[in-house]
Design a protein around this motif. Structure first.
Motif, mmCIF file in Angstrom:
data_model
loop_
_atom_site.group_PDB
_atom_site.id
_atom_site.type_symbol
_atom_site.label_atom_id
_atom_site.label_comp_id
_atom_site.label_asym_id
_atom_site.label_seq_id
_atom_site.Cartn_x
_atom_site.Cartn_y
_atom_site.Cartn_z
ATOM 1 N N LYS A 82 0.831 -1.209 0.000
ATOM 2 C CA LYS A 82 0.000 0.000 0.000
ATOM 3 C C LYS A 82 0.867 1.261 0.000
ATOM 4 O O LYS A 82 0.673 2.155 -0.823
ATOM 5 N N THR A 83 1.812 1.320 0.931
ATOM 6 C CA THR A 83 2.654 2.516 1.018
ATOM 7 C C THR A 83 3.497 2.680 -0.241
ATOM 8 O O THR A 83 3.646 3.788 -0.759
ATOM 9 N N SER A 84 4.017 1.576 -0.748
ATOM 10 C CA SER A 84 4.810 1.658 -1.978
ATOM 11 C C SER A 84 3.974 2.253 -3.107
ATOM 12 O O SER A 84 4.470 3.064 -3.901
ATOM 13 N N PRO B 229 1.500 11.201 5.120
ATOM 14 C CA PRO B 229 2.299 9.976 5.020
ATOM 15 C C PRO B 229 2.053 9.055 6.210
ATOM 16 O O PRO B 229 1.553 9.483 7.248
ATOM 17 N N GLN B 230 2.403 7.787 6.022
ATOM 18 C CA GLN B 230 2.211 6.830 7.107
ATOM 19 C C GLN B 230 3.024 7.234 8.336
ATOM 20 O O GLN B 230 2.538 7.186 9.456
ATOM 21 N N GLU B 231 4.286 7.639 8.091
ATOM 22 C CA GLU B 231 5.131 8.071 9.197
ATOM 23 C C GLU B 231 5.076 9.578 9.296
ATOM 24 O O GLU B 231 5.320 10.286 8.320
ATOM 25 N N LEU C 212 -3.902 9.717 1.794
ATOM 26 C CA LEU C 212 -3.823 9.444 3.231
ATOM 27 C C LEU C 212 -3.352 8.010 3.453
ATOM 28 O O LEU C 212 -4.067 7.063 3.139
ATOM 29 N N ASP C 213 -2.144 7.868 3.984
ATOM 30 C CA ASP C 213 -1.608 6.527 4.213
ATOM 31 C C ASP C 213 -1.830 6.146 5.677
ATOM 32 O O ASP C 213 -1.154 6.648 6.564
ATOM 33 N N GLU C 214 -2.791 5.275 5.887
ATOM 34 C CA GLU C 214 -3.177 4.842 7.244
ATOM 35 C C GLU C 214 -3.392 6.033 8.169
ATOM 36 O O GLU C 214 -2.692 6.198 9.166
ATOM 37 N N PRO C 215 -4.412 6.841 7.838
ATOM 38 C CA PRO C 215 -4.598 8.077 8.602
ATOM 39 C C PRO C 215 -4.900 7.850 10.080
ATOM 40 O O PRO C 215 -4.612 8.723 10.891
HETATM 41 MG MG LIG Z 1 2.232 1.193 4.704
#
Ligand SMILES: [Mg+2]
Ligand SMILES: Nc1ncnc2c1ncn2[C@@H]1O[C@H](COP(=O)(O)OP(=O)(O)OP(=O)(O)O)[C@@H](O)[C@H]1O
Lengths: 347, 279
Positions: free
Chosen positions: A83-85, A123-125, A199-202
């Motif tokens: 997902k993040t990629s 971002p996720q982080e 939104l990556d894992e908001p």
């Molecule tokens: Mg991810």
């Protein structure tokens, strides 16, 4: 609240919903025929055979998807699904290894900075500047999009109100809670009035109350016509926020559709969950056969899929099976995922 | 509940690609914002360091040196020490800026990643960060020069020229170190750089005593010590002796500039790789 001037404040219902035309990247420069010639109905994001490899490892394996204007689109999948990629390629910060990707009618390889100018990224982080104040985080971010100081500050004030952090404007980021930081990151992502919000894992790691507040804010943006692209491994989040989603597993897309249609296609209407006392489930064989339309045996429980969960429950009783607990519920994306991959979503 | 949803009607439908310099300016502004947030402490420190060093080394130690054989140029030790100390202090400050803030930018605070999510390119991140390094070095160098003047340790107005020499030396050190630190996952390398790089250079690059006092055999090694080029050039400018050996000083400038340029090229590579490759 004044609505005059260049910078007007829309209300929840009366806010300006953008026309579908305004969001395709359409610069003043006449030398961009590809962008301005794109038909209004062309997808904002389009991927064909999109692939990301890290050395020999394939993180995203030839996936296809389209995201339409104003749509809320989700990637649902377990840890490491890719997902993040995928999001980083859409965000034009990670080069595409293979395949075609088009965003706002432009190619990330050649037009990355211009595309990024129209995106908002969560971002996720977290990447908030913990050494700056809450407001300065937004102002400096606005500067990255070429806003002048006054305009960036004006937007910052407004966005902090939107995410209910107005009172923390002068505070450092450091002491903010996880939920507040996530909200601040969303405010920051909106400083350039983006056409697409990534939104990556908001809401990963947030408590239920913080998650609901965040969902409510995102829902408001969606109503306003902002195209949302999000990843999650929470099925309830996907059901709440996504008009359409793809289920990702091991770098591939395994299913695509609206939450409802996915459930209809890959699961039954209802699920009866049976938990047996320790050691009992293993001894059950024929006793379970024929219950409902289909049965899944998980290590800790048995799931029986059917159109009528109560009827299954009655059948269980009639067969003299004694479950420790028995629960009838509506089918969810979790069941879809289990059906498609043989695994549960959150491990 | 009537909550306002922001709507920026003034926003253009499309964003033209921003000029490289505007992007560099924004990155610079970020670091400037971080600096002025604690500017009082920073400026006090910038005054305190040269004052303490010049007091202890220049005045204290210098009175002994001057009573003995001196540094052999017919000048007080304080005047001998001050310009080279300026250069090496600025170098150390820049090395520090190229270690922790770079690692923080990529790994802890992730502010470089935040920048890259906007129209800012990796090359603009590099440009803005180097701009910040240069401005910071120049600022601290100017404060140092002021302290030198106050101490009466300036032999000529040439002391002003020591400031850009210090900035150039700072960049020759900071750019390759920043490029290297970009790829580091922990701070172990930081300790090594300090212990085996910066501290020995600080002691043996002709700052505290003329390189000529080292044994004949190892003296040519000074040409391999990047700090010596800056210290020697800075001192010659301050003492007004550049004309005695112009080629040597031209060589200093060329060598420092070459290292800085190579450092920048290396930074462009490692910063891009970090921003585009990392998670
Ligand atoms: Mg991810
Ligand atoms: N920079 C990288 N270098 C090498 N491998 C990577 C890199 N980034 C991701 N991967 C690998 O690619 C795979 C997919 O990772 P990705 O972060 O896209 O998954 P994800 O679906 O976002 O997972 P999560 O839910 O944990 O965030 C993982 O196996 C991961 O280890």
């Amino acid at each position: 609240m004044g609505s005059g001037g260049r910078f007007s404040l829309g209300t929840a219902n009366g806010g300006s919903i953008k026309s579908p035309m305004t969001d395709t990247l359409d610069t003043a420069a006449p030398a961009a025929p590809t962008a301005s010639a794109a038909p209004a109905q062309a997808p904002l994001i389009s991927a064909r055979g999109l692939t990301k490899r890290f050395a020999a490892f394939t993180a995203v394996d030839a996936i296809d998807f389209d995201v339409a204007q104003g749509e809320s689109f989700g990637f649902l999948g377990p840890n490491g699904a890719g997902k993040t990629s995928t999001m980083r390629m859409i965000g034009c910060v990670s080069p595409v290894t293979e395949g075609k990707l088009s965003i706002l009618g432009l190619d990330p390889t050649t037009d990355g900075p211009r595309i990024r100018g129209r995106l908002g990224v969560v971002p996720q982080e977290d990447s908030l500047d913990t050494e700056l104040s809450v407001r300065d985080n937004l102002v400096i971010y606005g500067r990255y999009f070429g806003l002048n100081r006054a305009e960036a500050t004006r937007r910052a004030v407004e966005l902090l109100d939107f995410v209910q952090l107005g009172e923390r404007a002068k505070d450092k980021v450091e002491p903010l809670s996880g939920g507040m930081r996530r909200r601040l990151t969303i405010a920051r992502a909106l400083i350039n009035d983006p056409s697409i919000l990534l939104l990556d894992e908001p809401t990963t790691g947030l408590d239920p109350q913080a998650r609901h507040l965040l969902w409510e804010r995102l829902y408001r943006l969606k109503q306003r016509g902002v195209t949302l692209v999000l990843t999650t491994h929470y099925m309830d989040e996907a059901e709440q926020l996504c008009d359409r989603l793809v289920v990702m597993d091991k770098a591939k897309i395994v299913a695509e559709g609206s939450p409802r249609s996915l459930i209809e296609r890959y699961s039954s209407r209802e699920v009866t969950e049976l938990r047996f006392p320790a050691g009992v489930q293993e001894t059950l064989g024929a006793e379970l056969e024929g219950l409902g339309d289909r049965i899944d045996r998980l290590p800790d429980r048995v799931l029986v899929y059917s159109e009528d969960g109560e009827a299954v429950a009655a059948q269980v009783h009639a067969r003299g099976l004694v479950a420790e607990t028995m629960l009838v519920r509506r089918s969810s994306l979790e069941d879809v995922f289990l059906r498609l991959t043989g695994r549960t979503l959150v491990d | 509940m009537a909550v306002a949803t922001p709507s920026f009607e003034s926003a253009p439908a499309g964003v033209p690609e921003r000029s490289y310099f505007a992007s560099v300016g924004a990155v610079f502004e970020h670091f400037w914002l971080l600096y002025i947030r604690t500017w009082r402490g920073n400026v006090i420190g910038n005054f305190a360091t040269p004052t303490l060093f010049l007091l202890a080394m220049g005045v204290g130690l210098g009175s002994y040196v001057d009573k003995g054989s001196g540094v052999g140029m017919g000048i007080p030790y304080l005047q001998f020490l001050a310009p080279a100390l300026l250069v090496s202090t600025i170098m150390q400050g820049a090395v520090f800026e190229a270690t922790f803030p770079v690692m923080a930018g990529f790994r802890w605070v992730r502010r470089f990643h935040a920048m890259h999510a906007t129209p800012i390119t990796p090359a603009a991140v590099v440009g803005g960060f180097i701009g910040w390094l240069a401005v910071h070095a120049t600022l601290v160098g100017a404060i140092f020069a002021l302290v030198i003047v106050v101490f009466g340790a300036a032999r000529s107005v040439g002391v002003i020229l020591v400031i850009p020499v210090a900035t150039l030396t700072a960049l020759a050190f900071a750019t390759p170190i920043a490029a290297f630190m970009a790829g580091q996952r922990d701070t172990n390398a930081f300790n090594s750089i300090w212990r085996f790089g910066v501290t020995p250079l600080f002691l043996f690059s002709g700052t505290f005593f003329p390189i000529e006092r080292l044994p004949e055999v190892i003296r040519p090694l000074a040409w391999l010590l990047p700090l010596w080029h800056g210290a020697d050039l800075g001192r010659a400018l301050a003492l007004g002796t550049v004309g005695d050996d112009p080629f040597r000083h031209l060589a200093h400038v060329m060598i420092l500039s070459t290292v800085a340029v190579l450092g920048i090229v290396w930074m462009l590579r490692t910063f891009r790789r970090q921003l585009e490759g990392a998670r």
